[in-house]
Design a protein around this motif. Structure first.
Motif, PDB file in Angstrom:
ATOM      1  N   ASN A  94       1.723   0.702   6.050  1.00 43.21           N
ATOM      2  CA  ASN A  94       2.119  -0.480   5.289  1.00 43.21           C
ATOM      3  C   ASN A  94       1.275  -1.680   5.699  1.00 43.21           C
ATOM      4  O   ASN A  94       0.279  -1.536   6.395  1.00 43.21           O
ATOM      5  CB  ASN A  94       3.615  -0.760   5.488  1.00 43.21           C
ATOM      6  CG  ASN A  94       3.960  -1.105   6.928  1.00 43.21           C
ATOM      7  OD1 ASN A  94       3.476  -0.467   7.853  1.00 43.21           O
ATOM      8  ND2 ASN A  94       4.777  -2.101   7.130  1.00 43.21           N
ATOM      9  N   GLU A  95       1.701  -2.837   5.306  1.00 37.76           N
ATOM     10  CA  GLU A  95       1.004  -4.081   5.610  1.00 37.76           C
ATOM     11  C   GLU A  95       0.829  -4.252   7.122  1.00 37.76           C
ATOM     12  O   GLU A  95       1.699  -3.899   7.905  1.00 37.76           O
ATOM     13  CB  GLU A  95       1.841  -5.231   5.051  1.00 37.76           C
ATOM     14  CG  GLU A  95       1.242  -6.600   5.253  1.00 37.76           C
ATOM     15  CD  GLU A  95       2.151  -7.675   4.690  1.00 37.76           C
ATOM     16  OE1 GLU A  95       2.244  -8.717   5.321  1.00 37.76           O
ATOM     17  OE2 GLU A  95       2.760  -7.446   3.626  1.00 37.76           O
ATOM     18  N   SER A 111       3.411  -3.881  10.044  1.00 35.03           N
ATOM     19  CA  SER A 111       4.487  -4.882  10.015  1.00 35.03           C
ATOM     20  C   SER A 111       5.865  -4.247  10.168  1.00 35.03           C
ATOM     21  O   SER A 111       6.748  -4.829  10.809  1.00 35.03           O
ATOM     22  CB  SER A 111       4.412  -5.721   8.742  1.00 35.03           C
ATOM     23  OG  SER A 111       4.623  -4.920   7.603  1.00 35.03           O
TER      24      SER A 111
END
Length: 133
Positions: A94-95, A111
């Motif tokens: 993910n981010e 994150s």
């Protein structure tokens, strides 16, 4: 006229943060809602789930952020094998956000991993008195 008291019970757990949501979705069945290791699946495991509220207490009041991150992301499985503790690969895809490793150098980490580790810090009883990355 009689008044009847009404008790409303929620049908689902509500989270206050993204980290708490991740915890409720991934950890509650073994570690329990409060993180004490008393989830519904705990009795069936070969190794009892850790009491996640005592991580810093077991380390003399230190919150070991990198150690907790490596347990969740599976990195520590090479040195601390735990058959029943899954690796949460979905937390890694993910981010990315910046994280200071303690030497003044920021690195990028997922994150979701940061969110759940930050939430676990809020469960500590007593609260951490010192921090290491």
């Amino acid at each position: 006229m009689f008044l009847i008291p009404l008790i409303v019970l929620g049908t689902s757990l509500e989270a206050d943060s993204a980290g708490e949501t991740l915890f409720l979705e991934n950890c509650v069945s073994c570690h329990g809602v409060t993180g004490h290791g008393d989830g519904t699946d705990a009795k069936g495991l070969g190794t009892p789930p850790a009491d996640l509220t005592k991580i810093s207490a077991r380390r003399g009041g230190v919150w070991p952020m990198l150690e907790v991150m490596s347990i969740i992301d599976g990195y520590s499985q090479n040195t601390l094998p735990r058959e029943d503790m899954p690796v949460f690969e979905s937390f890694l895809d993910n981010e990315m956000v910046e994280f200071d490793t303690g030497n003044g150098v920021d690195i990028l980490v997922p994150s979701k991993l940061m969110e759940i580790v930050n939430f676990l810090e809020t469960l500590q009883d007593p609260a951490p008195t010192r921090y290491v990355p």
